[in-house]
Design a protein around this motif. Structure first.
Motif, PDB file in Angstrom:
ATOM      1  N   ASP A 255      32.458  41.555  37.329  1.00  0.00           N
ATOM      2  CA  ASP A 255      33.565  41.907  36.424  1.00  0.00           C
ATOM      3  C   ASP A 255      34.911  41.496  37.028  1.00  0.00           C
ATOM      4  OD1 ASP A 255      31.842  42.876  34.536  1.00  0.00           O
ATOM      5  OD2 ASP A 255      32.092  44.986  35.062  1.00  0.00           O
ATOM      6  N   ALA A 256      35.054  41.632  38.351  1.00  0.00           N
ATOM      7  CA  ALA A 256      36.290  41.192  39.019  1.00  0.00           C
ATOM      8  C   ALA A 256      36.432  39.674  38.916  1.00  0.00           C
ATOM      9  CB  ALA A 256      36.271  41.626  40.487  1.00  0.00           C
ATOM     10  N   LEU A 257      35.304  38.982  39.030  1.00  0.00           N
ATOM     11  CA  LEU A 257      35.301  37.522  38.895  1.00  0.00           C
ATOM     12  C   LEU A 257      35.775  37.128  37.494  1.00  0.00           C
ATOM     13  CD1 LEU A 257      34.287  35.482  41.065  1.00  0.00           C
ATOM     14  CD2 LEU A 257      32.156  35.331  39.779  1.00  0.00           C
ATOM     15  N   ARG A 258      35.292  37.876  36.490  1.00  0.00           N
ATOM     16  CA  ARG A 258      35.689  37.600  35.099  1.00  0.00           C
ATOM     17  C   ARG A 258      37.179  37.873  34.900  1.00  0.00           C
ATOM     18  NH1 ARG A 258      32.521  40.579  30.231  1.00  0.00           N
ATOM     19  NH2 ARG A 258      33.255  42.437  31.324  1.00  0.00           N
ATOM     20  N   GLU A 259      37.660  38.938  35.538  1.00  0.00           N
ATOM     21  CA  GLU A 259      39.080  39.297  35.407  1.00  0.00           C
ATOM     22  C   GLU A 259      39.971  38.188  35.965  1.00  0.00           C
ATOM     23  OE1 GLU A 259      41.872  42.724  37.325  1.00  0.00           O
ATOM     24  OE2 GLU A 259      39.828  43.328  36.836  1.00  0.00           O
ATOM     25  N   VAL A 260      39.601  37.680  37.134  1.00  0.00           N
ATOM     26  CA  VAL A 260      40.383  36.609  37.766  1.00  0.00           C
ATOM     27  C   VAL A 260      40.307  35.332  36.931  1.00  0.00           C
ATOM     28  CG1 VAL A 260      40.520  35.111  39.794  1.00  0.00           C
ATOM     29  CG2 VAL A 260      40.160  37.563  40.076  1.00  0.00           C
ATOM     30  N   SER A 261      39.115  35.049  36.415  1.00  0.00           N
ATOM     31  CA  SER A 261      38.916  33.854  35.594  1.00  0.00           C
ATOM     32  C   SER A 261      39.765  33.927  34.324  1.00  0.00           C
ATOM     33  CB  SER A 261      37.436  33.732  35.232  1.00  0.00           C
ATOM     34  OG  SER A 261      37.226  32.686  34.333  1.00  0.00           O
ATOM     35  N   ALA A 262      39.830  35.122  33.712  1.00  0.00           N
ATOM     36  CA  ALA A 262      40.632  35.289  32.499  1.00  0.00           C
ATOM     37  C   ALA A 262      42.114  35.121  32.808  1.00  0.00           C
ATOM     38  CB  ALA A 262      40.364  36.670  31.893  1.00  0.00           C
ATOM     39  N   ALA A 263      42.560  35.624  33.972  1.00  0.00           N
ATOM     40  CA  ALA A 263      43.968  35.484  34.358  1.00  0.00           C
ATOM     41  C   ALA A 263      44.342  34.012  34.547  1.00  0.00           C
ATOM     42  CB  ALA A 263      44.237  36.260  35.652  1.00  0.00           C
ATOM     43  N   ARG A 264      43.352  33.218  34.963  1.00  0.00           N
ATOM     44  CA  ARG A 264      43.603  31.776  35.159  1.00  0.00           C
ATOM     45  C   ARG A 264      43.442  30.984  33.865  1.00  0.00           C
ATOM     46  NH1 ARG A 264      40.113  29.993  40.332  1.00  0.00           N
ATOM     47  NH2 ARG A 264      41.092  27.994  39.879  1.00  0.00           N
ATOM     48  N   LYS A 265      43.104  31.692  32.761  1.00  0.00           N
ATOM     49  CA  LYS A 265      42.913  31.076  31.434  1.00  0.00           C
ATOM     50  C   LYS A 265      41.807  30.014  31.466  1.00  0.00           C
ATOM     51  CE  LYS A 265      47.561  32.012  29.703  1.00  0.00           C
ATOM     52  NZ  LYS A 265      47.997  32.887  30.778  1.00  0.00           N
ATOM     53  N   GLU A 266      40.733  30.311  32.227  1.00  0.00           N
ATOM     54  CA  GLU A 266      39.594  29.389  32.250  1.00  0.00           C
ATOM     55  C   GLU A 266      38.751  29.575  30.992  1.00  0.00           C
ATOM     56  OE1 GLU A 266      38.937  29.127  37.075  1.00  0.00           O
ATOM     57  OE2 GLU A 266      37.847  30.626  35.933  1.00  0.00           O
ATOM     58  N   VAL A 267      38.014  28.524  30.621  1.00  0.00           N
ATOM     59  CA  VAL A 267      37.144  28.619  29.448  1.00  0.00           C
ATOM     60  C   VAL A 267      35.987  29.561  29.787  1.00  0.00           C
ATOM     61  CG1 VAL A 267      35.646  27.346  27.871  1.00  0.00           C
ATOM     62  CG2 VAL A 267      37.743  26.289  28.736  1.00  0.00           C
ATOM     63  N   PRO A 268      35.800  30.655  29.018  1.00  0.00           N
ATOM     64  CA  PRO A 268      34.736  31.616  29.377  1.00  0.00           C
ATOM     65  C   PRO A 268      33.346  31.092  29.037  1.00  0.00           C
ATOM     66  CG  PRO A 268      35.861  32.317  27.378  1.00  0.00           C
ATOM     67  CD  PRO A 268      36.580  31.093  27.858  1.00  0.00           C
ATOM     68  N   GLY A 269      32.336  31.598  29.766  1.00  0.00           N
ATOM     69  CA  GLY A 269      30.944  31.275  29.481  1.00  0.00           C
ATOM     70  C   GLY A 269      30.293  32.444  28.755  1.00  0.00           C
ATOM     71  N   ARG A 270      29.021  32.730  29.079  1.00  0.00           N
ATOM     72  CA  ARG A 270      28.303  33.825  28.414  1.00  0.00           C
ATOM     73  C   ARG A 270      29.000  35.161  28.633  1.00  0.00           C
ATOM     74  NH1 ARG A 270      22.618  33.366  31.172  1.00  0.00           N
ATOM     75  NH2 ARG A 270      22.208  35.301  30.068  1.00  0.00           N
ATOM     76  N   ARG A 271      29.170  35.904  27.550  1.00  0.00           N
ATOM     77  CA  ARG A 271      29.776  37.252  27.576  1.00  0.00           C
ATOM     78  C   ARG A 271      31.144  37.278  28.274  1.00  0.00           C
ATOM     79  NH1 ARG A 271      25.542  41.548  27.271  1.00  0.00           N
ATOM     80  NH2 ARG A 271      23.853  40.531  26.163  1.00  0.00           N
ATOM     81  N   GLY A 272      31.842  36.149  28.281  1.00  0.00           N
ATOM     82  CA  GLY A 272      33.172  36.108  28.881  1.00  0.00           C
ATOM     83  C   GLY A 272      33.181  35.866  30.373  1.00  0.00           C
ATOM     84  N   TYR A 273      31.996  35.814  31.010  1.00  0.00           N
ATOM     85  CA  TYR A 273      31.951  35.541  32.454  1.00  0.00           C
ATOM     86  C   TYR A 273      32.196  34.048  32.686  1.00  0.00           C
ATOM     87  CZ  TYR A 273      30.132  40.224  33.019  1.00  0.00           C
ATOM     88  OH  TYR A 273      30.005  41.584  32.997  1.00  0.00           O
ATOM     89  N   PRO A 274      32.777  33.672  33.828  1.00  0.00           N
ATOM     90  CA  PRO A 274      33.052  32.253  34.059  1.00  0.00           C
ATOM     91  C   PRO A 274      31.762  31.440  34.160  1.00  0.00           C
ATOM     92  CG  PRO A 274      33.525  33.546  36.029  1.00  0.00           C
ATOM     93  CD  PRO A 274      33.237  34.527  34.936  1.00  0.00           C
ATOM     94  N   GLY A 275      31.832  30.175  33.777  1.00  0.00           N
ATOM     95  CA  GLY A 275      30.652  29.308  33.800  1.00  0.00           C
ATOM     96  C   GLY A 275      30.092  29.100  35.190  1.00  0.00           C
ATOM     97  N   TYR A 276      30.955  29.298  36.223  1.00  0.00           N
ATOM     98  CA  TYR A 276      30.500  29.068  37.600  1.00  0.00           C
ATOM     99  C   TYR A 276      29.934  30.338  38.244  1.00  0.00           C
ATOM    100  CZ  TYR A 276      35.272  30.829  38.287  1.00  0.00           C
ATOM    101  OH  TYR A 276      36.423  31.589  38.223  1.00  0.00           O
ATOM    102  N   MET A 277      29.643  31.371  37.440  1.00  0.00           N
ATOM    103  CA  MET A 277      29.167  32.624  38.050  1.00  0.00           C
ATOM    104  C   MET A 277      27.828  32.437  38.766  1.00  0.00           C
ATOM    105  SD  MET A 277      29.061  36.474  36.592  1.00  0.00           S
ATOM    106  CE  MET A 277      27.584  36.478  35.610  1.00  0.00           C
TER     107      MET A 277
END
Length: 456
Positions: A255-277
Motif C-alpha cells: 500500500d505504501a508502494l501504491r501511495e508513492v506511485s500515485a504521488a509520482r502520477k505513474e500509470v496504475p496497474g491492477r487495483r491501482g498498484y504499480p505495474g512494477y510491484m
C-alpha cells in the motif's frame, strides 16, 4: 563533497522538484536544511536532465522554498551493522528506538543488497523446527526457503509470527541462530506486543527488530524490509549465522508502494498498484537463500493479510508466484476457536520433501504426513455430508473419519500460541490420531512403520 542547491522549484505532497543539479544519481540520499536549521532527509526518485525529483522521508509541512537548501550526500541509503544489533530495536530507517546507544558499525552496507549469483545458490534442504505442528508436520519449513503466511484482517497472524520468532531453531547442530523481525505499518499496541513477547521469553537476545508504525511516513515503510534484509545478510553471510526473517505485514508495504506511485502520477496497474510491484516484491523475497561457500543462510516468512480474504488479490497472487508455497489461515477455524487457525489442506510448502526423513526429522514423517492429509480431507467431506444428510447417511467408517477430522483440528492444529512442540511430539500426536482409524485404512504408510508405531 556534498553539493548544495537553493533551487527548489516546487513541493507536492512527499515529492520535491529541484532544478539545475549536476552529478546527482538515482536513489542518492539528500538532506533538506530549512531556514531555522532543521534538517529533513530525502532520496532521489528520478533524474531528468538537470532536474531531480526527490522524495521526503518526513512530511513537507513548514518547508519554505525560498530559504531552504538541499544537500546531496553522494551515497545511497546504508545501514550501519555490527554483532551488537542483536537484542536491539530500530525504526524503519535503522535508527535505535529502544533508548540504547547508537550502534558502532563494523561496516556500512547498501540497503539494496548485493545481487546473489543464481549459480552460487545452494538448494534449501535442512529442516527448521518452528514448534508449530501444522507447519512442522505437514508444511515443513526448510532452511533457505521463502514460505509466506496468507492471513486476513482480524486473524491472529501477529501471535503466530511472534510464536515462530520465539520458537524457531535449527536442530541437531550447535549453530548460531538469529531472528530478524520487521514490522511495517503496525499500531503502537502491536509494536509493544511484539517487543514484550520477545522480552518475556528471552528471545530478544537473538533478535533484531525493525518497527515501522502506521503513522510513520510511507517512504520509511518501503525502506523497512530492505533494512531488515541488509541486517540479515550481514548476520548470515559475514557472521555465518542461520537467520529467520519475518516480515509483517507485506500488504502495508504494498500500500505504501501504491501511495508513492500515485504521488509520482505513474500509470496504475491492477487495483491501482504499480505495474512494477512484482519486480519490487521479487527484490525483497529473492534475498533469502543459501550461498555456496557460506555457512549462514536466510530463511524468510513474509506475512500478508489478504484484502477481503481474496487469494486472487495482486499482493497474495504475486507473492505466490515468487515464493515456495504458502501457509493459509482460515476465518472458519478462527471462529471455532482453533489456535493457530492454519488451514492445512490449501496450505503448501513446495520444499517440504527436501527437509524431512531419516537424519532430518524421522523415518515415518513422509508417510504419516501423506496419511494425515488424506484422512483429514476425507473426514472433512464426511462432516459436510453429515450436515446436509444427517449422521444416519454416513457409513460406520465415514463416522470414524468425521471423528478423526474433529480431533485432528482440536489436538493437532489447535495447540495455542505458547506451546513449543518438538518434531517427535508432533509425529507422535499424528500417530495417536491415526489410531482412531482401523489399521486397514492406513494405506499410505509402509507396513514396517505400521508395525513399529501403530499400536491401535
Amino acid at each position: 563533497m556534498p553539493r548544495e542547491y537553493r533551487t527548489i522549484e516546487e513541493v507536492s505532497g512527499p515529492l520535491m522538484l529541484i532544478k539545475g543539479v549536476s552529478d546527482v544519481t538515482y536513489n542518492e540520499l539528500g538532506e533538506i536544511e530549512l531556514g531555522n536549521g532543521e534538517t529533513r532527509r530525502c532520496r532521489v526518485l528520478e533524474i531528468n536532465g538537470n532536474d531531480a525529483l526527490v522524495q521526503l522521508f518526513e512530511n513537507s509541512a513548514g518547508i519554505n522554498l525560498s530559504d531552504s537548501k538541499v544537500r546531496f550526500l553522494g551515497r545511497q541509503m546504508e545501514l550501519p551493522v555490527s554483532p551488537d544489533m542483536l537484542g536491539r530495536v530500530f525504526d524503519g530507517l535503522g535508527r535505535p528506538i529502544d533508548d540504547g546507544p547508537e550502534i558502532i558499525p563494523e561496516m556500512r552496507l547498501d540497503v539494496n543488497g548485493k545481487p546473489m549469483n543464481p549459480a552460487a545458490r545452494k538448494y534449501p534442504q535442512e529442516f527448521i523446527q518452528t514448534g508449530v505442528s501444522a507447519i512442522d508436520g505437514l508444511n515443513t519449513l526448510v532452511r533457505g526457503q521463502k514460505l509466506p503466511i496468507f492471513s486476513a484482517s482480524g486473524l491472529p497472524h501477529a501471535q503466530l509470527a511472534a510464536q515462530i520468532a520465539r520458537q524457531a531453531k535449527v536442530r541437531g547442530k550447535d549453530e548460531q541462530f538469529a531472528v530478524v523481525f520487521a514490522a511495517m505499518g503496525i499500531t503502537f499496541e502491536e509494536s509493544n506486543y511484539f517487543i514484550d513477547s520477545f522480552k518475556e521469553t528471552g528471545a530478544l537476545d537473538r533478535t533484531v527488530l525493525f518497527i515501522n508504525l502506521a503513522n510513520d511516513p510511507a517512504i520509511e515503510r518501503i525502506a523497512t524490509p530492505k533494512m531488515a534484509l541488509t541486517a540479515a545478510e550481514y548476520l548470515a553471510f559475514e557472521r555465518n549465522m542461520h537467520v529467520l526473517v519475518i516480515l509483517t505485514d507485506i500488504t502495508n508495504y504494498a500500500d505504501a508502494l501504491r501511495e508513492v506511485s500515485a504521488a509520482r502520477k505513474e500509470v496504475p496497474g491492477r487495483r491501482g498498484y504499480p505495474g512494477y510491484m512484482y519486480t519490487d516484491l521479487a527484490t525483497i523475497y529473492e534475498r533469502a537463500g543459501r550461498q555456496d561457500g557460506k555457512e549462514g543462510s536466510i530463511t524468510m516468512i513474509p506475512i500478508l493479510s489478504m484484502p477481503e480474504d481474496d487469494k486472487t488479490h495482486p499482493i497474495p497472487d504475486l507473492t505466490g508466484y515468487i515464493t515456495e508455497g504458502q501457509i493459509i489461515l482460515s476465518r472458519d477455524l478462527y471462529r471455532r476457536g482453533i489456535a493457530p487457525p492454519i488451514d492445512v489442506l490449501p496450505s503448501l510448502s513446495r520444499l517440504k520433501d527436501k527437509g524431512i526423513g531419516p537424519g532430518k526429522t524421522r523415518e515415518d514423517h513422509r508417510d504419516t504426513m501423506n496419511q494425515l492429509f488424506s484422512a483429514y480431507a476425507r473426514g472433512k467431506d464426511a462432516k459436510e455430508l453429515m450436515v446436509i444428510l444427517g449422521e444416519a447417511a454416513l457409513t460406520d467408517i465415514d463416522k470414524l473419519y468425521a471423528k478423526f477430522a474433529e480431533e485432528f483440528e482440536k489436538v493437532y492444529v489447535s495447540q495455542g500460541y505458547d506451546s513449543d512442540r518438538s518434531i517427535e511430539e508432533t509425529l507422535d500426536i499424528g500417530w495417536d490420531l491415526l489410531k482412531i482409524l482401523p489399521r486397514s485404512e492406513l494405506k499410505r504408510i509402509n507396513t514396517e512403520l505400521l508395525d513399529k508405531y501403530y499400536k491401535g
